[in-house]
Design a protein around this motif. Structure first.
Motif, PDB file in Angstrom:
ATOM      1  N   PHE A  38       0.840  -1.198   0.000  1.00  0.00           N
ATOM      2  CA  PHE A  38       0.000   0.000   0.000  1.00  0.00           C
ATOM      3  C   PHE A  38       0.880   1.254   0.000  1.00  0.00           C
ATOM      4  N   SER A  39       0.417   2.315  -0.685  1.00  0.00           N
ATOM      5  CA  SER A  39       1.196   3.559  -0.777  1.00  0.00           C
ATOM      6  C   SER A  39       0.278   4.760  -0.607  1.00  0.00           C
ATOM      7  N   TRP A  40       0.552   5.566   0.433  1.00  0.00           N
ATOM      8  CA  TRP A  40      -0.205   6.804   0.617  1.00  0.00           C
ATOM      9  C   TRP A  40       0.080   7.778  -0.520  1.00  0.00           C
ATOM     10  N   GLU A  41       1.301   7.782  -1.033  1.00  0.00           N
ATOM     11  CA  GLU A  41       1.684   8.716  -2.084  1.00  0.00           C
ATOM     12  C   GLU A  41       0.853   8.479  -3.346  1.00  0.00           C
ATOM     13  N   LYS A  42       0.637   7.200  -3.720  1.00  0.00           N
ATOM     14  CA  LYS A  42      -0.171   6.895  -4.895  1.00  0.00           C
ATOM     15  C   LYS A  42      -1.623   7.325  -4.680  1.00  0.00           C
ATOM     16  N   ILE A  43      -2.148   7.116  -3.464  1.00  0.00           N
ATOM     17  CA  ILE A  43      -3.513   7.550  -3.150  1.00  0.00           C
ATOM     18  C   ILE A  43      -3.619   9.058  -3.294  1.00  0.00           C
ATOM     19  N   LYS A  44      -2.620   9.776  -2.755  1.00  0.00           N
ATOM     20  CA  LYS A  44      -2.645  11.241  -2.801  1.00  0.00           C
ATOM     21  C   LYS A  44      -2.643  11.754  -4.230  1.00  0.00           C
ATOM     22  N   ILE A  45      -1.743  11.238  -5.054  1.00  0.00           N
ATOM     23  CA  ILE A  45      -1.628  11.713  -6.440  1.00  0.00           C
ATOM     24  C   ILE A  45      -2.895  11.368  -7.230  1.00  0.00           C
ATOM     25  N   GLY A  46      -3.373  10.122  -7.100  1.00  0.00           N
ATOM     26  CA  GLY A  46      -4.549   9.694  -7.851  1.00  0.00           C
ATOM     27  C   GLY A  46      -5.804  10.445  -7.480  1.00  0.00           C
ATOM     28  N   MET A  47      -6.043  10.645  -6.186  1.00  0.00           N
ATOM     29  CA  MET A  47      -7.258  11.331  -5.767  1.00  0.00           C
ATOM     30  C   MET A  47      -7.211  12.814  -6.104  1.00  0.00           C
ATOM     31  N   ASN A  48      -6.040  13.434  -5.979  1.00  0.00           N
ATOM     32  CA  ASN A  48      -5.943  14.836  -6.381  1.00  0.00           C
ATOM     33  C   ASN A  48      -6.254  15.007  -7.865  1.00  0.00           C
ATOM     34  N   GLN A  49      -5.851  14.029  -8.690  1.00  0.00           N
ATOM     35  CA  GLN A  49      -6.145  14.079 -10.114  1.00  0.00           C
ATOM     36  C   GLN A  49      -7.643  13.947 -10.364  1.00  0.00           C
ATOM     37  N   LEU A  50      -8.293  13.036  -9.660  1.00  0.00           N
ATOM     38  CA  LEU A  50      -9.744  12.852  -9.816  1.00  0.00           C
ATOM     39  C   LEU A  50     -10.510  14.093  -9.372  1.00  0.00           C
ATOM     40  N   TYR A  51     -10.075  14.706  -8.266  1.00  0.00           N
ATOM     41  CA  TYR A  51     -10.709  15.950  -7.808  1.00  0.00           C
ATOM     42  C   TYR A  51     -10.500  17.071  -8.814  1.00  0.00           C
ATOM     43  N   ALA A  52      -9.272  17.181  -9.331  1.00  0.00           N
ATOM     44  CA  ALA A  52      -8.942  18.263 -10.262  1.00  0.00           C
ATOM     45  C   ALA A  52      -9.760  18.161 -11.544  1.00  0.00           C
ATOM     46  N   GLU A  53     -10.059  16.949 -11.995  1.00  0.00           N
ATOM     47  CA  GLU A  53     -10.828  16.762 -13.217  1.00  0.00           C
ATOM     48  C   GLU A  53     -12.332  16.826 -12.971  1.00  0.00           C
ATOM     49  N   GLY A  54     -12.736  17.012 -11.719  1.00  0.00           N
ATOM     50  CA  GLY A  54     -14.164  17.120 -11.421  1.00  0.00           C
ATOM     51  C   GLY A  54     -14.907  15.803 -11.518  1.00  0.00           C
ATOM     52  N   LEU A  55     -14.202  14.677 -11.428  1.00  0.00           N
ATOM     53  CA  LEU A  55     -14.852  13.382 -11.572  1.00  0.00           C
ATOM     54  C   LEU A  55     -15.467  12.905 -10.269  1.00  0.00           C
ATOM     55  N   VAL A  56     -14.952  13.341  -9.125  1.00  0.00           N
ATOM     56  CA  VAL A  56     -15.510  12.966  -7.826  1.00  0.00           C
ATOM     57  C   VAL A  56     -15.612  14.212  -6.957  1.00  0.00           C
ATOM     58  N   GLU A  57     -16.537  14.160  -6.002  1.00  0.00           N
ATOM     59  CA  GLU A  57     -16.674  15.267  -5.057  1.00  0.00           C
ATOM     60  C   GLU A  57     -16.607  14.797  -3.609  1.00  0.00           C
ATOM     61  N   TYR A  58     -16.410  13.497  -3.408  1.00  0.00           N
ATOM     62  CA  TYR A  58     -16.296  12.956  -2.052  1.00  0.00           C
ATOM     63  C   TYR A  58     -15.457  11.688  -2.121  1.00  0.00           C
ATOM     64  N   PHE A  59     -14.571  11.501  -1.136  1.00  0.00           N
ATOM     65  CA  PHE A  59     -13.724  10.321  -1.085  1.00  0.00           C
ATOM     66  C   PHE A  59     -13.531   9.899   0.361  1.00  0.00           C
ATOM     67  N   TRP A  60     -13.637   8.602   0.607  1.00  0.00           N
ATOM     68  CA  TRP A  60     -13.356   8.065   1.940  1.00  0.00           C
ATOM     69  C   TRP A  60     -12.773   6.674   1.772  1.00  0.00           C
ATOM     70  N   ILE A  61     -11.813   6.314   2.618  1.00  0.00           N
ATOM     71  CA  ILE A  61     -11.197   4.994   2.541  1.00  0.00           C
ATOM     72  C   ILE A  61     -11.102   4.386   3.928  1.00  0.00           C
ATOM     73  N   ASP A  62     -11.532   3.141   4.061  1.00  0.00           N
ATOM     74  CA  ASP A  62     -11.426   2.376   5.299  1.00  0.00           C
ATOM     75  C   ASP A  62     -10.517   1.175   5.070  1.00  0.00           C
ATOM     76  N   PHE A  63      -9.941   0.669   6.182  1.00  0.00           N
ATOM     77  CA  PHE A  63      -8.980  -0.428   6.090  1.00  0.00           C
ATOM     78  C   PHE A  63      -9.399  -1.572   7.007  1.00  0.00           C
ATOM     79  N   VAL A  64      -9.150  -2.771   6.568  1.00  0.00           N
ATOM     80  CA  VAL A  64      -9.325  -3.963   7.399  1.00  0.00           C
ATOM     81  C   VAL A  64      -8.084  -4.834   7.220  1.00  0.00           C
ATOM     82  N   ILE A  65      -7.421  -5.165   8.351  1.00  0.00           N
ATOM     83  CA  ILE A  65      -6.238  -6.021   8.300  1.00  0.00           C
ATOM     84  C   ILE A  65      -6.683  -7.474   8.473  1.00  0.00           C
TER      85      ILE A  65
END
Length: 318
Positions: free
Chosen positions: A85-112
């Motif tokens: 798992f990579s926080w950096e990839k999440i950050k870059i990908g979600m910022n791109q989706l927000y910038a393009e107006g494709l999403v307006e809400y994001f949440w992520i949960d984890f289960v080990i």
């Protein structure tokens, strides 16, 4: 509980700080309720922050999409089962989706999991879109024309795209309606069911030709990269010519390659798109002989922002 007003909703670099503030608040809440906890004990409790980047990804579940596909989101976030798992990839990908107006809400949960793999549960919400367009165009047999169209996307809750277009010019009057529904079946990364109906009048100084058509089509394909896809499709079209009362049906098989660098997948304002397709059409004519036609089609679309980026200027070559 934590005071996090100074952090922005998109400040992914503050993730470590926010986690620590949250754990401190939870520990304080336990102490306030009369439960005495030493820092040594706290280290052994589930409250301790887990370094997710040391865990490999297990299942990836996405909820809330009606326009985009799960595969598209996973590709944007560069998530792959079995990789760390990579926080950096999440950050870059979600910022791109927000910038393009494709999403307006994001949440992520984890289960080990018991095997130390990490399941991801991602919740997204897509915006509802509307667009009004005015276009002038030239066609070799239709002359100069003006088109006015209104687009609605996502109004019914499953990302349908509805376009209503009126055209008027020196040799044409037309009214068209197009409806596209993506992910109706959910068998591929790219999928679209469409219906189109139109009534058109072509005229010159002596003749008026009126006809109408109804068309159904289905396309399905794969994403080669984030901006490139390969797909195939089937369509059925029924057309009625009122001048000679001729009716005919057209069955089409299509294969297409499409690549773009558009800033928005649905309402682009900058960038370009190239589409190459190969069609095989079978015509069945009432009171006539059926015949087959093959064509190679090239479509180029370009968008520019002008007048201090307040106006979108688009050019299309077909």
């Amino acid at each position: 509980e934590p005071k996090v007003a100074e952090f922005s909703a998109l400040d992914w670099n503050a993730m470590d700080t926010l986690y620590n503030l949250g754990y401190q608040a939870m520990a304080s809440e336990l102490i306030r309720k009369g439960k005495t906890i030493s820092f040594k004990q706290l280290d052994s409790l589930p409250l301790q922050r887990v370094d997710f980047e040391k865990l490999k990804i297990g299942k990836i579940l996405i909820d809330g999409l009606y326009r985009l596909s799960d595969e598209f989101i996973i590709a944007n976030l560069e998530l792959k089962q079995g990789e760390y798992f990579s926080w950096e990839k999440i950050k870059i990908g979600m910022n791109q989706l927000y910038a393009e107006g494709l999403v307006e809400y994001f949440w992520i949960d984890f289960v080990i999991n018991n095997d130390e793999s990490l399941n991801l549960y991602i919740q997204l919400r897509e915006p509802i879109l509307t667009r009004l367009g005015i276009a002038g165009y030239y066609a070799d047999i239709l002359g100069n024309n003006l088109a006015i169209n209104v687009d609605f996307i996502g109004r019914l809750g499953f990302s349908e795209s509805i376009m209503v277009t009126a055209k008027i010019g020196n040799s044409v009057k037309a009214f068209e309606t197009k409806i596209n529904i993506p992910h109706l079946i959910g068998i591929s990364a790219f999928e679209q069911f469409g219906f189109e109906t139109a009534r058109i009048s072509l005229y010159d100084n002596s003749n008026i030709i009126e006809f109408k058509w109804n068309q159904f089509q289905f396309n399905s394909g794969i994403l080669l990269t984030r901006n490139t896809m390969l797909y195939g499709g089937l369509s059925y079209k029924f057309q009625h010519n009122y001048l000679n009362h001729q009716k005919y049906e057209v069955f089409t098989i299509r294969g297409a390659f499409e690549s773009d660098n558009l800033d928005d997948l649905f309402f682009p304002s900058a960038g370009r798109r190239l589409k190459i397709s190969y069609d095989i059409k079978n015509y069945s004519v009432e009171e006539g002989y059926p015949f087959t036609q093959s064509t190679i089609n090239l479509n180029f679309l370009n968008f520019n922002q002008i007048f201090k980026k307040r106006v979108i200027f688009s050019q299309e070559l077909d």
